[in-house]
Design an enzyme around this catalytic site. Structure first.
Site, short mmCIF file in Angstrom:
data_model
loop_
_atom_site.label_atom_id
_atom_site.label_comp_id
_atom_site.label_asym_id
_atom_site.label_seq_id
_atom_site.Cartn_x
_atom_site.Cartn_y
_atom_site.Cartn_z
N LYS A 190 2.11 -3.48 3.93
CA LYS A 190 2.98 -4.10 5.21
C LYS A 190 3.50 -5.49 4.99
O LYS A 190 5.10 -5.28 4.99
CB LYS A 190 2.07 -5.01 6.32
CG LYS A 190 1.03 -3.23 7.21
CD LYS A 190 2.37 -2.42 7.67
CE LYS A 190 3.12 -3.36 9.15
NZ LYS A 190 4.03 -2.25 9.65
N GLU A 248 -1.47 -10.62 9.32
CA GLU A 248 -2.09 -9.69 8.18
C GLU A 248 -1.79 -10.53 7.17
O GLU A 248 -1.95 -10.35 5.97
CB GLU A 248 -2.65 -8.32 7.87
CG GLU A 248 -3.49 -8.60 9.08
CD GLU A 248 -5.10 -7.99 8.61
OE1 GLU A 248 -4.83 -7.26 7.58
OE2 GLU A 248 -5.77 -7.05 9.58
N TYR A 300 -3.87 -2.94 2.83
CA TYR A 300 -2.68 -2.21 4.16
C TYR A 300 -2.41 -3.76 4.40
O TYR A 300 -0.36 -3.45 4.22
CB TYR A 300 -3.46 -2.35 5.30
CG TYR A 300 -3.23 -2.82 6.49
CD1 TYR A 300 -2.40 -1.90 6.94
CD2 TYR A 300 -3.00 -4.07 6.96
CE1 TYR A 300 -1.55 -1.97 8.17
CE2 TYR A 300 -3.02 -4.02 8.42
CZ TYR A 300 -1.65 -2.86 8.68
OH TYR A 300 -1.10 -3.64 10.52
N THR A 310 2.83 -7.26 11.06
CA THR A 310 1.04 -7.74 11.72
C THR A 310 0.89 -9.18 10.80
O THR A 310 2.15 -9.92 9.92
CB THR A 310 0.18 -7.21 10.70
OG1 THR A 310 -1.06 -7.67 10.44
CG2 THR A 310 0.42 -6.83 9.01
#
Ligand code: NAD
Ligand code: DAU
Length: 352
Positions: free
Chosen positions: A162, A135, A158, A133
């Protein structure tokens, strides 16, 4: 002629994974696609009804944190490609339940990496492809975009999980020579997305005349990509991406949340033949998400220039297709918000 291959897709019953599995099964009849999924709350075999009886599709109901079961799978099958999507994927849930994110996203990824290493060694015909991602890069101010060289700065449980899994994937490349590739993608939207993420949650709430909880001022910005465009990018990277490389994928399509929500409300009013402005009346500004990243935006020049990928859906078209799908599949929406999902939904959304 395309050679036959065994492809392991993890998380294939989820939102992006199910679109990817359907694409691979249809486009590559020579490949056998193994979908390995624990069927957690966002995983749903209904998403795969079109392929369930296809000769080149198999389902493996397994949790990626269960190393013993994974060992059995790798003992039974030789894989050519692994495309790893299985993960806990929702930022709000990671704020409430952070431990499961580290467990699944970090440990689960390492289990797969280790078994791939044991099966493949450094064989350059193989690929371990990690779907990650944008993010991991943190939050942007008003200007600039993330690219493959942006330093990591994850800020939610989260994104930290990741980022950790990305680091492990690269560690297996540098240390053991495992043939890996990574992509970091921006916000996806489209059919079959679990109604916890902004767009499907708001479609569901509008349908049920429930409030639309906008976090903070609604000025946060996301770069939206239609899920089929992401799937095309994954196909390109799987077949043409260079071992050890990272590719950033984005829609070049930035929207403030509030502008997006107003566009969604306007399209919903039309499609539901409600008075213009009826859905907007459901908007409620609520407390901001803890650690809410202000802006994400992706510079996709590398995948565009090196692999020739480019998104094909405009946002208005993609959003319209998405709404039409949810309207035509009210039973799906009903099923994933009731029954066994009810408790999860109530716990996450009792304040919404
Ligand atoms: P999703 O929540 O819809 O699907 C996740 C899938 O993983 C589900 O089928 C679930 O059952 C499965 N799963 C969860 N825990 C598992 C476990 N322990 N063992 C096996 N399977 C398990 O998520 P999504 O939005 O489709 O995201 C898929 C991947 O893409 C994730 O890795 C996510 O980080 C990444 N990603 C998502 C987006 C996005 O906007 N949705 C953007 C970039 C990257
Ligand atoms: O950028 C890629 C990421 O996009 C993926 O890695 C994640 O798996 C995916 O969930 C998504 O994360 P976001 O947090 O950006 O998506 P979400 O749909 O949860 O929220 C989008 C924006 O809308 C964000 O700024 C928060 C806001 N929001 C969200 C919800 C659920 C609201 O204002 N109200 C809401 O109820």
């Amino acid at each position: 002629m395309i050679a036959s291959k065994n492809i392991l897709v993890t998380g294939g019953a989820g939102f992006i994974g199910s679109h990817l599995v359907k694409h691979l099964v249809a486009k590559y009849p020579e490949y056998t696609v193994f979908n390995l999924d624990a069927l957690r709350y966002s995983g749903n075999l209904e998403n795969l009804k079109e392929v369930k009886d296809q000769k080149n599709y198999r389902f493996l109901h397994i949790d990626i944190t269960d190393l013993d079961r994974l060992k059995e799978v790798f003992a039974r099958h030789s894989f050519d490609f692994i495309i790893h999507l299985a993960a806990e994927s929702h930022v709000d849930r990671s704020i409430k339940e952070p431990f499961i994110f580290s467990h699944v996203n970090i440990l689960g990824t390492q289990n797969l990496l280790h078994l791939a290493k044991d099966q493949w060694g450094t064989n350059a015909d193989k690929r371990f492809y990690h779907i990650s991602t944008d993010e991991v890069f943190g939050s942007l101010e008003e200007t600039g975009k993330f690219n493959e060289k942006t330093p990591y700065d994850p800020r939610s449980p989260y994104s930290a999980s990741k980022a950790s899994s990305d680091h492990l994937v690269r560690a297996y490349f540098h240390t053991y020579g495992l043939p890996i590739v990574i992509s970091n993608c921006s916000n996806n939207y489209g059919p079959n997305q679990f109604p916890e993420k902004l767009i499907p949650l708001f479609i569901n709430n509008i349908l049920n005349n429930k409030p639309l909880p906008v976090y903070g001022t609604g000025e946060n910005i996301r770069d939206w990509l239609f899920v089929q465009d992401h799937v095309q990018a994954i196909d390109c990277i799987l077949h043409q991406g260079k071992i050890g490389e990272t590719y950033c994928i984005g829609g070049n399509n930035e929207w403030t949340n509030i502008a997006l929500i107003k566009e969604l409300c306007a399209q919903m009013d039309k499609k539901l033949q409600r008075n213009n402005g009826a859905s907007e009346k459901l908007i409620q500004f609520v407390s901001d998400r803890a650690g809410h990243d202000f802006r994400y935006a992706i510079d996709s020049s590398k995948i565009q220039n090196d692999l020739g990928w480019t998104p094909t859906h405009t946002f208005e078209q993609g959003l319209s297709k998405t709404i039409d799908w949810y309207l035509a599949n009210s039973a799906w929406l009903q099923n994933v918000t009731t029954g066994k999902y009810q408790q999860y939904y109530a716990e996450m959304y009792n304040s919404k």
